[in-house]
Write an enzyme that holds these catalytic residues in place. Structure first.
Site, PDB file in Angstrom:
ATOM      1  CB  SER A 288      -0.961  -0.040   1.189  1.00 53.35           C
ATOM      2  OG  SER A 288      -1.944   0.954   1.076  1.00 53.35           O
ATOM      3  CG  ASP A 403      -6.591  -2.236  -3.956  1.00 56.78           C
ATOM      4  OD1 ASP A 403      -7.095  -1.252  -3.379  1.00 56.78           O
ATOM      5  OD2 ASP A 403      -5.372  -2.434  -4.010  1.00 56.78           O
ATOM      6  CG  HIS A 433      -5.833  -1.845  -0.171  1.00 56.59           C
ATOM      7  ND1 HIS A 433      -5.010  -1.390  -1.168  1.00 56.59           N
ATOM      8  CD2 HIS A 433      -5.338  -1.337   0.989  1.00 56.59           C
ATOM      9  CE1 HIS A 433      -4.057  -0.637  -0.643  1.00 56.59           C
ATOM     10  NE2 HIS A 433      -4.237  -0.590   0.664  1.00 56.59           N
TER      11      HIS A 433
END
Length: 476
Positions: A288, A403, A433
């Site tokens: 991320s 995501d 995610h």
């Protein structure tokens, strides 16, 4: 996930009531040791506790701290009809909405959606505390069992044949502004490879070390929240892993995190011999926001932007000078990374609501990170897609199907390919995610995470072989 609501208590009570029934329906060898332990009678539990005490069992955290691990993993052993009814009861997504997500994962998403509160309503220190508690609570207690130096410490730790033990230690180094910064160093135990390795020696045949940057929107997360994944990285690859506890926004807006991670890279380049690694064999990884940091660092180490760093004044010019002296990374593995802070890709519309990371979350993290930054929003040091990626190291990029950031990761991969960079893209179908946090509580995502680590290790070893071939040709 937050901790206590009527919905969650009701759900877990129903799950625990039906746990024994599900055990009778499931094949015996499918049940994890943790689930079997829950269903043992009281006498056996007492025996286990007595045995642990006699062996001097000392954990960094106890089993009680991993309530979410047992509870959520236990839900996966419920009969499918009950799982589907629980998803429906919580108003979760159907199998038609998410074709590749099984009932257990959709139940996890439903629980999160039911309990989630808007991030802007939670003060950032409180949000960090809650995220850290929940992230650790979902991790397997096994990865928190530190191997020791004495016979009594080691006798308790029974390993499967071929399983590698991992030790870790925290070190304090200087951050980019001469403050303190913690790094966690994971080292595979050489004695678990073969008996000929001397105790305390470093076993690193690839001469490679991995530098990891945690995710969390540049605002939350830390070395504890990603401990399980870093432990798995070291255990599966056999490489030492260094995880960086960089400074967080909004107290430290962009590019503080980037500067800290570059400082950690510089420290590792100087001290990689401690890990049996070469300066030319440092690999990067992050998830991320940490994946975004990986892409920025890979870019700036290969083509540092002098003018961009000059925008930060004298301190920025010093950072540019440091970048020019550092070795380039060997490869990188960004997982569902932040690569483009401005463009709205199709996945932004498809998966921006009802999942673990939504539009509002991104907006909160974005404002916290960039509002008080000394740099303009659209700046090379904030968005890797804006910089020079023509010489970036070979990249193994991991994306999640469900995501909001999926398509910007695809765009980054395509940009690298246009420059002739070696790129492999692995997409985990049906995964949201942040799925690496579910690696020990969801069976398929655990297998996928294992496959990703194995794939990256193979990718890096191919890069090493190619480098050796090129060096041989030059020598000839």
């Amino acid at each position: 996930m937050s901790h206590s609501t009527i919905s969650l208590n009701t759900l877990l009570n129903r799950a625990l009531i039906n746990l024994k029934r599900s055990n009778e329906l499931a094949p015996e060898n499918e049940l994890a040791p943790e689930i079997e332990a829950v269903t043992k009678d009281s006498a056996k539990r007492q025996c286990f506790a007595l045995k642990s005490t006699c062996l001097g069992y000392q954990q960094v955290v106890n089993h009680q701290a991993h309530t979410l691990h047992y509870a959520i993993k236990g839900l996966g052993y419920l009969p499918l009809p009950l799982l589907e009814s629980l998803v429906s009861y919580l108003g979760g997504p159907t199998s038609k909405q998410y074709l590749h997500a099984d009932a257990h994962l959709r139940l996890i998403l439903a629980i999160n959606s039911k309990l989630k509160t808007p991030l802007e309503l939670t003060p950032m220190p409180k949000l960090r505390e809650r995220f850290a508690a929940d992230a650790v609570a979902m991790q397997s207690p096994k990865v928190w069992q530190q191997t020791g130096d004495t016979l009594m410490n080691n006798i308790k730790r029974f390993r499967k044949k071929g399983e590698v033990s991992v030790r870790w230690t925290d070190k304090v180094i200087a951050n980019a502004d001469d403050g303190d910064m913690t790094i966690r160093c994971y080292q595979p135990d050489a004695s678990t490879y073969r008996k000929t390795i001397k105790k305390g020696s470093v076993h690193n045949p690839d001469e490679t070390v991995l530098l990891f940057f945690h995710g969390g929107g540049f605002c939350i997360g830390g070395i504890d929240t990603h401990h399980e994944f870093c432990h798995a990285l070291s255990q599966q690859t056999g490489w030492p892993v260094v995880s960086v506890d960089y400074r967080l926004a909004p107290e430290h807006p962009a590019p503080a995190a980037l500067k800290d991670c570059i400082s950690a890279y510089a420290w590792l380049a100087e001290h990689c011999h401690m890990f049996g690694a070469l300066p030319s064999r440092i690999v990067l990884a992050g998830d991320s926001a940490g994946g975004g940091l990986s892409t920025l660092i890979a870019q700036q180490l290969t083509a540092p932007a002098k003018q961009a760093w000059a925008d930060l004044g004298e301190a920025g010019q010093d950072m540019f000078a440091l970048l020019e002296r550092l070795p380039q990374p060997l490869a990188q593995m960004p997982l569902y990374p932040v690569t483009d802070i401005e463009t709205e890709y199709p996945s932004w519309e498809l998966y921006g609501e009802g999942l673990l990371l939504d539009h509002d979350d991104v907006a909160v993290f974005d404002a916290a990170c960039l509002k008080n930054s000394p740099l303009p929003r659209q700046h090379i040091l904030n968005s890797p897609m804006l910089g020079d990626n023509s010489h970036v190291c070979p990249t193994y990029i991991v994306t999640s199907e469900l995501d909001v950031l999926r398509d910007e990761a695809f765009a980054y991969a395509e940009q690298l390919k246009t420059h002739g960079i070696s790129v492999r893209n692995y997409t985990v179908l049906g995964a949201p995610h942040g799925f690496i946090h579910f690696m020990s509580i969801h069976q398929r995502l655990g297998l996928e995470t294992h496959k990703i680590i194995h794939g990256f290790a193979s990718f890096v070893r191919e890069v090493i072989r190619e480098v050796i071939r090129e060096q041989g040709q030059l020598a000839a």
